[in-house]
Design a protein around this motif. Structure first.
Motif, mmCIF file in Angstrom:
data_model
loop_
_atom_site.group_PDB
_atom_site.id
_atom_site.type_symbol
_atom_site.label_atom_id
_atom_site.label_comp_id
_atom_site.label_asym_id
_atom_site.label_seq_id
_atom_site.Cartn_x
_atom_site.Cartn_y
_atom_site.Cartn_z
ATOM 1 N N ILE A 148 72.672 49.254 20.991
ATOM 2 C CA ILE A 148 73.839 50.131 21.014
ATOM 3 C C ILE A 148 73.457 51.357 21.826
ATOM 4 C CG2 ILE A 148 75.567 51.354 19.656
ATOM 5 C CD1 ILE A 148 75.456 48.414 18.939
ATOM 6 N N VAL A 149 74.225 51.648 22.855
ATOM 7 C CA VAL A 149 73.960 52.815 23.693
ATOM 8 C C VAL A 149 74.960 53.900 23.323
ATOM 9 C CG1 VAL A 149 73.736 53.692 26.047
ATOM 10 C CG2 VAL A 149 73.181 51.296 25.544
ATOM 11 N N GLY A 150 74.463 54.963 22.678
ATOM 12 C CA GLY A 150 75.331 56.062 22.287
ATOM 13 C C GLY A 150 75.405 56.221 20.780
ATOM 14 N N ILE A 154 81.730 55.960 17.819
ATOM 15 C CA ILE A 154 81.954 54.602 18.312
ATOM 16 C C ILE A 154 80.673 53.781 18.189
ATOM 17 C CG2 ILE A 154 82.469 53.209 20.358
ATOM 18 C CD1 ILE A 154 84.348 55.445 21.272
ATOM 19 N N GLY A 155 79.571 54.354 18.645
ATOM 20 C CA GLY A 155 78.308 53.638 18.575
ATOM 21 C C GLY A 155 77.860 53.377 17.157
ATOM 22 N N LEU A 156 78.020 54.359 16.277
ATOM 23 C CA LEU A 156 77.592 54.191 14.887
ATOM 24 C C LEU A 156 78.451 53.171 14.156
ATOM 25 C CD1 LEU A 156 76.794 57.893 13.931
ATOM 26 C CD2 LEU A 156 75.155 56.050 14.366
ATOM 27 N N GLU A 157 79.751 53.170 14.407
ATOM 28 C CA GLU A 157 80.609 52.164 13.772
ATOM 29 C C GLU A 157 80.243 50.763 14.252
ATOM 30 O OE1 GLU A 157 84.583 53.398 14.584
ATOM 31 O OE2 GLU A 157 84.567 55.006 13.098
ATOM 32 N N ALA A 158 79.963 50.643 15.548
ATOM 33 C CA ALA A 158 79.554 49.338 16.078
ATOM 34 C C ALA A 158 78.229 48.897 15.458
ATOM 35 C CB ALA A 158 79.435 49.405 17.602
ATOM 36 N N ALA A 159 77.311 49.848 15.298
ATOM 37 C CA ALA A 159 76.015 49.524 14.692
ATOM 38 C C ALA A 159 76.193 49.051 13.256
ATOM 39 C CB ALA A 159 75.099 50.750 14.738
ATOM 40 N N SER A 165 76.624 42.207 9.846
ATOM 41 C CA SER A 165 76.746 40.804 10.255
ATOM 42 C C SER A 165 75.394 40.128 10.415
ATOM 43 C CB SER A 165 77.530 40.719 11.565
ATOM 44 O OG SER A 165 78.825 41.282 11.418
ATOM 45 N N GLY A 166 74.311 40.840 10.106
ATOM 46 C CA GLY A 166 72.984 40.244 10.197
ATOM 47 C C GLY A 166 72.330 40.383 11.553
ATOM 48 N N VAL A 167 72.882 41.260 12.399
ATOM 49 C CA VAL A 167 72.309 41.499 13.725
ATOM 50 C C VAL A 167 71.201 42.544 13.614
ATOM 51 C CG1 VAL A 167 72.810 42.384 16.045
ATOM 52 C CG2 VAL A 167 74.481 40.931 14.863
ATOM 53 N N ALA A 168 70.119 42.337 14.342
ATOM 54 C CA ALA A 168 69.049 43.332 14.430
ATOM 55 C C ALA A 168 69.473 44.381 15.456
ATOM 56 C CB ALA A 168 67.742 42.678 14.852
ATOM 57 N N VAL A 169 69.635 45.627 15.013
ATOM 58 C CA VAL A 169 70.251 46.658 15.844
ATOM 59 C C VAL A 169 69.267 47.751 16.215
ATOM 60 C CG1 VAL A 169 72.082 48.402 15.984
ATOM 61 C CG2 VAL A 169 72.495 46.258 14.758
ATOM 62 N N THR A 170 69.226 48.050 17.511
ATOM 63 C CA THR A 170 68.532 49.231 18.019
ATOM 64 C C THR A 170 69.583 50.134 18.636
ATOM 65 O OG1 THR A 170 66.519 47.982 18.514
ATOM 66 C CG2 THR A 170 66.784 50.115 19.602
ATOM 67 N N LEU A 171 69.606 51.395 18.234
ATOM 68 C CA LEU A 171 70.571 52.347 18.784
ATOM 69 C C LEU A 171 69.819 53.470 19.478
ATOM 70 C CD1 LEU A 171 73.795 53.719 17.168
ATOM 71 C CD2 LEU A 171 72.112 55.330 18.082
ATOM 72 N N SER A 197 68.744 52.979 6.256
ATOM 73 C CA SER A 197 68.673 52.199 5.020
ATOM 74 C C SER A 197 69.219 50.791 5.198
ATOM 75 C CB SER A 197 69.427 52.913 3.895
ATOM 76 O OG SER A 197 70.837 52.850 4.105
ATOM 77 N N HIS A 198 69.994 50.581 6.274
ATOM 78 C CA HIS A 198 70.532 49.247 6.571
ATOM 79 C C HIS A 198 69.761 48.574 7.711
ATOM 80 C CE1 HIS A 198 73.946 50.718 4.171
ATOM 81 N NE2 HIS A 198 74.233 49.448 3.994
ATOM 82 N N GLY A 199 68.590 49.119 8.024
ATOM 83 C CA GLY A 199 67.715 48.461 8.982
ATOM 84 C C GLY A 199 67.965 48.773 10.442
ATOM 85 N N VAL A 200 68.852 49.716 10.745
ATOM 86 C CA VAL A 200 69.117 50.071 12.145
ATOM 87 C C VAL A 200 67.982 50.944 12.670
ATOM 88 C CG1 VAL A 200 70.694 51.252 13.724
ATOM 89 C CG2 VAL A 200 71.600 49.900 11.825
ATOM 90 N N ASP A 201 67.474 50.584 13.820
ATOM 91 C CA ASP A 201 66.398 51.338 14.483
ATOM 92 C C ASP A 201 67.050 52.391 15.375
ATOM 93 O OD1 ASP A 201 64.238 52.298 15.893
ATOM 94 O OD2 ASP A 201 63.754 50.398 16.879
ATOM 95 N N ILE A 202 67.093 53.635 14.900
ATOM 96 C CA ILE A 202 67.729 54.729 15.651
ATOM 97 C C ILE A 202 66.660 55.492 16.421
ATOM 98 C CG2 ILE A 202 68.949 56.924 15.458
ATOM 99 C CD1 ILE A 202 70.537 55.826 13.194
ATOM 100 N N ARG A 203 66.886 55.622 17.721
ATOM 101 C CA ARG A 203 65.949 56.345 18.582
ATOM 102 C C ARG A 203 66.697 57.485 19.263
ATOM 103 N NH1 ARG A 203 62.302 51.470 21.331
ATOM 104 N NH2 ARG A 203 62.426 50.022 19.545
ATOM 105 N N GLU A 204 66.365 58.699 18.850
ATOM 106 C CA GLU A 204 67.043 59.881 19.372
ATOM 107 C C GLU A 204 66.199 60.559 20.447
ATOM 108 O OE1 GLU A 204 69.353 61.522 15.480
ATOM 109 O OE2 GLU A 204 67.216 61.068 15.261
ATOM 110 N N GLY A 205 66.875 61.269 21.344
ATOM 111 C CA GLY A 205 66.176 61.903 22.447
ATOM 112 C C GLY A 205 65.653 60.896 23.449
ATOM 113 N N ILE A 206 66.209 59.695 23.422
ATOM 114 C CA ILE A 206 65.780 58.618 24.315
ATOM 115 C C ILE A 206 67.010 57.983 24.947
ATOM 116 C CG2 ILE A 206 64.669 56.343 24.447
ATOM 117 C CD1 ILE A 206 62.899 57.188 22.119
#
Length: 403
Positions: A148-150, A154-159, A165-171, A197-206
């Motif tokens: 997820i870019v952004g 919008i990006g957080l809702e998509a994530a 849905s069981g998708v491995a997510v990197t934002l 807490s739901h397993g999303v890998d959030i990378r800020e400043g990147i």
């Protein structure tokens, strides 16, 4: 008999033509939309609809029969190619249509990644239209990997939908924190913890340096810190821009959208605008609001003003976002805040109250409908409770409306 033409069959356009009829206008009304389906709700697209919890027909704002019953000519799957303000005509398909008044409810368009960094690869999606969501639905499957870019709403809702849905997510969010443009650090912290807490890998400043692909399909990404991410699909949520192409071609004044006066009239006295595409006077400046409530309220106000009401549009901003089991409700506008007060409610409910000095500007409420409704009412009537009162979790917020 006069003819009102409305270009843009989204929430604002549908609300405007319905209000014209409700207000007693008995002239000709034409609503032109570029999509092949009747006007529909956009917020459920990337949530309930994508998750398979809402059928297509439930998305429609009104049944298609409404338009014929109300003697509204609905032209779908057609694109207006030009406006001639002098002749008062619009060209659509092979037809030239005359109007007495024209309303532009053209909405907004998602910002896309440039082709130079792989934005044109297969598997790169935006979230705006029914066709956008239909195109990505096959990718949102358990075990898939998404970038997820952004890190805006919008990006957080998509994530959230992808993770559910069981998708491995990197934002990735190139700003220092998610929601930096629209919310306080407290709100950012809340949603960072929720997604983590739901397993999303959030990378800020990147940021995203580029996408890479095989046989024209996106398979990976190189980020601005040099790290690499393997992926099966990409969702781009880097904001939207007002759709002003037709207005520009018609020579209308553009100022962060189609500039309108307090009534909704553009620089051409026979052309009006409402919704995401329109910027209007507010608090000594100009503002453009991207929300369903604004699209409805402004469009209905414009409809009445087209019929001579001369009522200035006064927005009552509110927004919402659904992520996992959290409902975020926002009242007011936080522009210019200098401090944020936290109020903790029952059962994990929390709200963040934005102040400029001692003046209440806005409220972000998470699973706190009481805090939201009371904050919204206080803002609308111009009341500002003392910050220390809000900070006290024992305060009965409802009592603030009586003081």
């Amino acid at each position: 008999m006069s003819h009102i033409v409305v270009i843009g069959a989204g929430q604002a356009g549908a609300s405007l033509v319905a209000k014209l009829r409700k207000s007693g206008f008995d002239g000709d009304v034409t609503l032109i939309g570029a999509e092949p389906v009747p006007p529909y709700q956009r917020p459920p697209l990337s949530k309930a609809y994508l998750l398979g919890e809402m059928e297509l027909e439930r998305l429609f704002l009104r049944p298609e029969s409404f338009y014929s019953d109300q003697n509204i000519t609905l032209r779908l799957n057609e694109t207006v190619t030009s406006i001639d303000p002098d002749a008062k005509t619009v060209t659509v398909g092979g037809d030239v249509i005359h109007y007495d008044h024209l309303a532009l409810t053209t909405g907004s368009e998602p910002r896309r990644l440039p082709a130079t960094i792989g934005g044109d690869l297969e598997g790169v999606h935006v979230v705006r239209t029914l066709s956008d969501v239909d195109a990505m639905s096959a990718s949102v499957t358990p075990g898939a990997r998404a970038l997820i870019v952004g890190g805006g709403y919008i990006g957080l809702e998509a994530a959230a939908v992808a993770a559910k849905s069981g998708v491995a997510v990197t934002l990735v969010e190139m700003a220092d924190r998610i929601l930096q443009r629209v919310a306080a650090p407290e709100t950012s912290d809340y949603f960072r913890a929720l997604h983590s807490s739901h397993g999303v890998d959030i990378r800020e400043g990147i940021g995203l340096d580029r996408l890479v692909g095989v046989d024209g399909k996106a398979t990976g990404a190189v980020l601005s810190d040099g790290s690499k991410v393997e992926l099966d699909f990409v969702i781009v949520g880097v904001g939207i821009a007002p759709s002003t192409r037709l207005a520009e071609m018609a020579g209308l004044t553009i100022d962060n959208g189609i500039a309108v006066d307090e009534l909704g009239r553009t620089s051409d006295p026979s052309i009006w605008a409402a919704g995401d595409c329109a910027s209007f006077p507010h608090a000594g400046g100009r503002i453009r609001l991207e929300s369903v409530p604004n699209a409805i309220d402004q469009a209905e106000c414009v409809a009445e003003n087209m019929l001579g009401a001369a009522t200035p549009y006064v927005p009552k901003p509110w927004f919402w976002s659904d992520q996992y089991d959290v409902k975020l409700q926002i009242a007011g506008l936080n522009v210019g805040y200098d401090r944020v007060i936290t109020h903790k409610g029952d059962k994990g409910a929390v709200s963040f109250w934005y102040y400029a000095g001692d003046r209440l500007l806005a409220v972000d409420a998470m699973n706190d409908p009481r805090g939201y409704m009371i904050g919204k009412r206080l803002i609308e009537v111009g009341k500002s409770p003392a910050p220390e009162v809000i900070a006290d979790s024992e305060t009965d917020l409802k009592s603030l409306l009586r003081t």
